[in-house]
Design a protein around this motif. Structure first.
Motif, PDB file in Angstrom:
ATOM      1  N   LEU A  56       0.763  -1.255  -0.005  1.00  0.00           N
ATOM      2  CA  LEU A  56       0.027   0.021   0.083  1.00  0.00           C
ATOM      3  C   LEU A  56       0.879   1.230  -0.071  1.00  0.00           C
ATOM      4  CD1 LEU A  56      -2.961   0.702   0.110  1.00  0.00           C
ATOM      5  CD2 LEU A  56      -2.851   0.960   2.739  1.00  0.00           C
ATOM      6  N   THR A  57       0.672   1.976  -0.901  1.00  0.00           N
ATOM      7  CA  THR A  57       1.367   3.323  -1.080  1.00  0.00           C
ATOM      8  C   THR A  57       0.391   4.483  -1.145  1.00  0.00           C
ATOM      9  OG1 THR A  57       1.184   3.297  -3.575  1.00  0.00           O
ATOM     10  CG2 THR A  57       3.089   2.152  -2.461  1.00  0.00           C
ATOM     11  N   LEU A  58       1.141   5.859  -0.965  1.00  0.00           N
ATOM     12  CA  LEU A  58       0.011   7.131  -1.147  1.00  0.00           C
ATOM     13  C   LEU A  58      -0.273   7.126  -2.696  1.00  0.00           C
ATOM     14  CD1 LEU A  58       2.162   9.413   1.006  1.00  0.00           C
ATOM     15  CD2 LEU A  58      -0.183   8.701   1.624  1.00  0.00           C
ATOM     16  N   MET A  59       0.523   6.860  -3.524  1.00  0.00           N
ATOM     17  CA  MET A  59       0.090   7.008  -5.074  1.00  0.00           C
ATOM     18  C   MET A  59      -1.012   5.903  -5.357  1.00  0.00           C
ATOM     19  SD  MET A  59       2.287   6.775  -8.579  1.00  0.00           S
ATOM     20  CE  MET A  59       3.590   7.566  -8.007  1.00  0.00           C
ATOM     21  N   GLY A  60      -0.798   4.733  -4.811  1.00  0.00           N
ATOM     22  CA  GLY A  60      -1.950   3.595  -4.776  1.00  0.00           C
ATOM     23  C   GLY A  60      -3.173   4.140  -4.392  1.00  0.00           C
ATOM     24  N   HIS A  86      -8.067   1.981 -13.062  1.00  0.00           N
ATOM     25  CA  HIS A  86      -6.775   1.447 -12.794  1.00  0.00           C
ATOM     26  C   HIS A  86      -6.710  -0.147 -12.363  1.00  0.00           C
ATOM     27  CE1 HIS A  86      -4.944   5.455 -12.704  1.00  0.00           C
ATOM     28  NE2 HIS A  86      -5.864   5.720 -11.852  1.00  0.00           N
ATOM     29  N   TYR A  87      -7.951  -0.490 -12.517  1.00  0.00           N
ATOM     30  CA  TYR A  87      -8.065  -2.074 -12.140  1.00  0.00           C
ATOM     31  C   TYR A  87      -9.246  -2.808 -13.143  1.00  0.00           C
ATOM     32  CZ  TYR A  87     -12.934  -1.236 -10.369  1.00  0.00           C
ATOM     33  OH  TYR A  87     -14.291  -1.089 -10.353  1.00  0.00           O
ATOM     34  N   SER A  88      -9.002  -4.084 -12.895  1.00  0.00           N
ATOM     35  CA  SER A  88      -9.989  -4.810 -14.001  1.00  0.00           C
ATOM     36  C   SER A  88     -10.661  -5.909 -13.353  1.00  0.00           C
ATOM     37  CB  SER A  88      -9.092  -5.282 -15.228  1.00  0.00           C
ATOM     38  OG  SER A  88      -8.174  -6.214 -14.789  1.00  0.00           O
ATOM     39  N   GLY A  94      -5.561  -3.672  -8.912  1.00  0.00           N
ATOM     40  CA  GLY A  94      -4.654  -3.024  -9.796  1.00  0.00           C
ATOM     41  C   GLY A  94      -4.705  -1.569  -9.525  1.00  0.00           C
ATOM     42  N   ASP A  95      -5.518  -1.065  -8.921  1.00  0.00           N
ATOM     43  CA  ASP A  95      -5.540   0.540  -8.522  1.00  0.00           C
ATOM     44  C   ASP A  95      -4.489   0.660  -7.568  1.00  0.00           C
ATOM     45  OD1 ASP A  95      -7.261  -1.072  -6.854  1.00  0.00           O
ATOM     46  OD2 ASP A  95      -8.749   0.757  -6.768  1.00  0.00           O
ATOM     47  N   PHE A  96      -4.214  -0.187  -6.491  1.00  0.00           N
ATOM     48  CA  PHE A  96      -3.409  -0.312  -5.531  1.00  0.00           C
ATOM     49  C   PHE A  96      -1.665  -0.236  -6.198  1.00  0.00           C
ATOM     50  CE2 PHE A  96      -6.926  -1.122  -2.943  1.00  0.00           C
ATOM     51  CZ  PHE A  96      -7.050  -0.069  -1.970  1.00  0.00           C
ATOM     52  N   ARG A  97      -1.716  -1.375  -7.065  1.00  0.00           N
ATOM     53  CA  ARG A  97      -0.219  -1.680  -7.539  1.00  0.00           C
ATOM     54  C   ARG A  97       0.312  -0.420  -8.533  1.00  0.00           C
ATOM     55  NH1 ARG A  97      -1.656  -6.625  -6.309  1.00  0.00           N
ATOM     56  NH2 ARG A  97      -3.563  -7.570  -7.645  1.00  0.00           N
ATOM     57  N   VAL A  98       1.290   0.065  -8.113  1.00  0.00           N
ATOM     58  CA  VAL A  98       2.073   1.211  -8.927  1.00  0.00           C
ATOM     59  C   VAL A  98       3.359   0.536  -9.491  1.00  0.00           C
ATOM     60  CG1 VAL A  98       0.798   3.188  -7.732  1.00  0.00           C
ATOM     61  CG2 VAL A  98       3.081   2.221  -6.797  1.00  0.00           C
ATOM     62  N   THR A  99       3.850   1.095 -10.587  1.00  0.00           N
ATOM     63  CA  THR A  99       5.172   0.569 -11.041  1.00  0.00           C
ATOM     64  C   THR A  99       5.927   1.882 -11.315  1.00  0.00           C
ATOM     65  OG1 THR A  99       4.504   1.242 -13.275  1.00  0.00           O
ATOM     66  CG2 THR A  99       3.851  -1.100 -12.364  1.00  0.00           C
ATOM     67  N   ALA A 106       0.209  12.223 -13.114  1.00  0.00           N
ATOM     68  CA  ALA A 106      -1.066  11.454 -13.971  1.00  0.00           C
ATOM     69  C   ALA A 106      -2.101  11.134 -12.753  1.00  0.00           C
ATOM     70  CB  ALA A 106      -0.327  10.269 -14.747  1.00  0.00           C
ATOM     71  N   ALA A 107      -1.498  10.220 -11.752  1.00  0.00           N
ATOM     72  CA  ALA A 107      -2.711   9.876 -10.798  1.00  0.00           C
ATOM     73  C   ALA A 107      -3.588  11.192 -10.211  1.00  0.00           C
ATOM     74  CB  ALA A 107      -1.639   9.209  -9.658  1.00  0.00           C
ATOM     75  N   TYR A 108      -2.792  12.071  -9.939  1.00  0.00           N
ATOM     76  CA  TYR A 108      -3.344  13.147  -9.174  1.00  0.00           C
ATOM     77  C   TYR A 108      -4.419  13.913 -10.258  1.00  0.00           C
ATOM     78  CZ  TYR A 108      -4.057  17.424  -6.442  1.00  0.00           C
ATOM     79  OH  TYR A 108      -4.613  18.471  -6.047  1.00  0.00           O
ATOM     80  N   ALA A 109      -3.847  13.956 -11.330  1.00  0.00           N
ATOM     81  CA  ALA A 109      -5.046  14.663 -12.489  1.00  0.00           C
ATOM     82  C   ALA A 109      -5.990  13.911 -12.574  1.00  0.00           C
ATOM     83  CB  ALA A 109      -4.194  14.815 -13.575  1.00  0.00           C
ATOM     84  N   THR A 110      -5.924  12.604 -12.736  1.00  0.00           N
ATOM     85  CA  THR A 110      -7.025  11.493 -12.816  1.00  0.00           C
ATOM     86  C   THR A 110      -8.033  11.528 -11.561  1.00  0.00           C
ATOM     87  OG1 THR A 110      -5.869  10.188 -14.270  1.00  0.00           O
ATOM     88  CG2 THR A 110      -7.646   8.949 -13.293  1.00  0.00           C
ATOM     89  N   TRP A 111      -7.441  11.598 -10.295  1.00  0.00           N
ATOM     90  CA  TRP A 111      -8.291  11.755  -9.341  1.00  0.00           C
ATOM     91  C   TRP A 111      -9.248  13.171  -9.168  1.00  0.00           C
ATOM     92  CZ3 TRP A 111      -6.051  13.583  -4.039  1.00  0.00           C
ATOM     93  CH2 TRP A 111      -6.893  13.416  -3.064  1.00  0.00           C
TER      94      TRP A 111
END
Length: 174
Positions: A56-60, A86-88, A94-99, A106-111
């Protein structure tokens, strides 16, 4: 990278007033708290998990909340065709998994986009209005329930964000 819109001060919900103002105020406060937990960190820190084996991450969390906003307000409340971001079905987390390729920008803009769309979906609706879209449970939900659930969802994940942020740099507080 400077992320716009992260509030310098966390807004406080009204202490008096109607039910809708209270619900909107608490939801906005929790949205701002999550943004504030991410403020001042770089992408590597925002991808950093607090304690193994958790990933679990802040970006996730930000990615997850974008999908949660989208799901409840756009798909369930408004009945829009808005598939997960971000998930399927094959990767429900998948939304929690970041690479390394995922960026906070990008994550912030989408949110933020999903928050704005959520505000739009709720703006013309009464708290008693039922959902126009289907939920996987088959149950009906009114806007009051959705807003209350969103406050609960943010509150739970903001607790996670507190612990993750403290593990990264010791920062605590709202």
């Amino acid at each position: 990278m400077t992320i716009p819109e992260i509030p310098a001060k966390i807004p406080s919900p009204p202490t008096t007033g109607g039910e809708r103002a209270m619900l909107e105020g608490w939801l906005e406060q929790h949205r701002a708290v999550l943004a504030a937990k991410c403020a001042g960190l770089d992408d590597a820190q925002l991808r950093e998990a607090s304690v193994p084996p958790s990933d679990l991450t802040l970006m996730g969390l930000v990615r997850h909340m974008a999908d949660v906003e989208r799901g409840w307000f756009r798909r369930v409340l408004a009945g829009e065709d808005a598939p997960p971001i971000h998930y399927s079905d094959d990767d429900l987390d998948g939304d929690f998994r970041v690479t390394e390729q995922d960026t906070f920008e990008a994550a912030y803009a989408t949110w933020q986009h999903e928050i704005e769309r959520a505000r739009e979906a709720a703006a013309s609706r009464s708290l008693d209005d039922p959902n126009l879209g289907a939920h996987r449970s088959g149950e009906d939900f009114n806007l009051r329930w959705i807003m209350t659930h969103m406050i609960e969802e943010y509150a739970r994940h903001n607790g996670h964000a507190d612990l993750i942020r403290q593990a990264i740099d010791g920062a605590t507080g709202d």
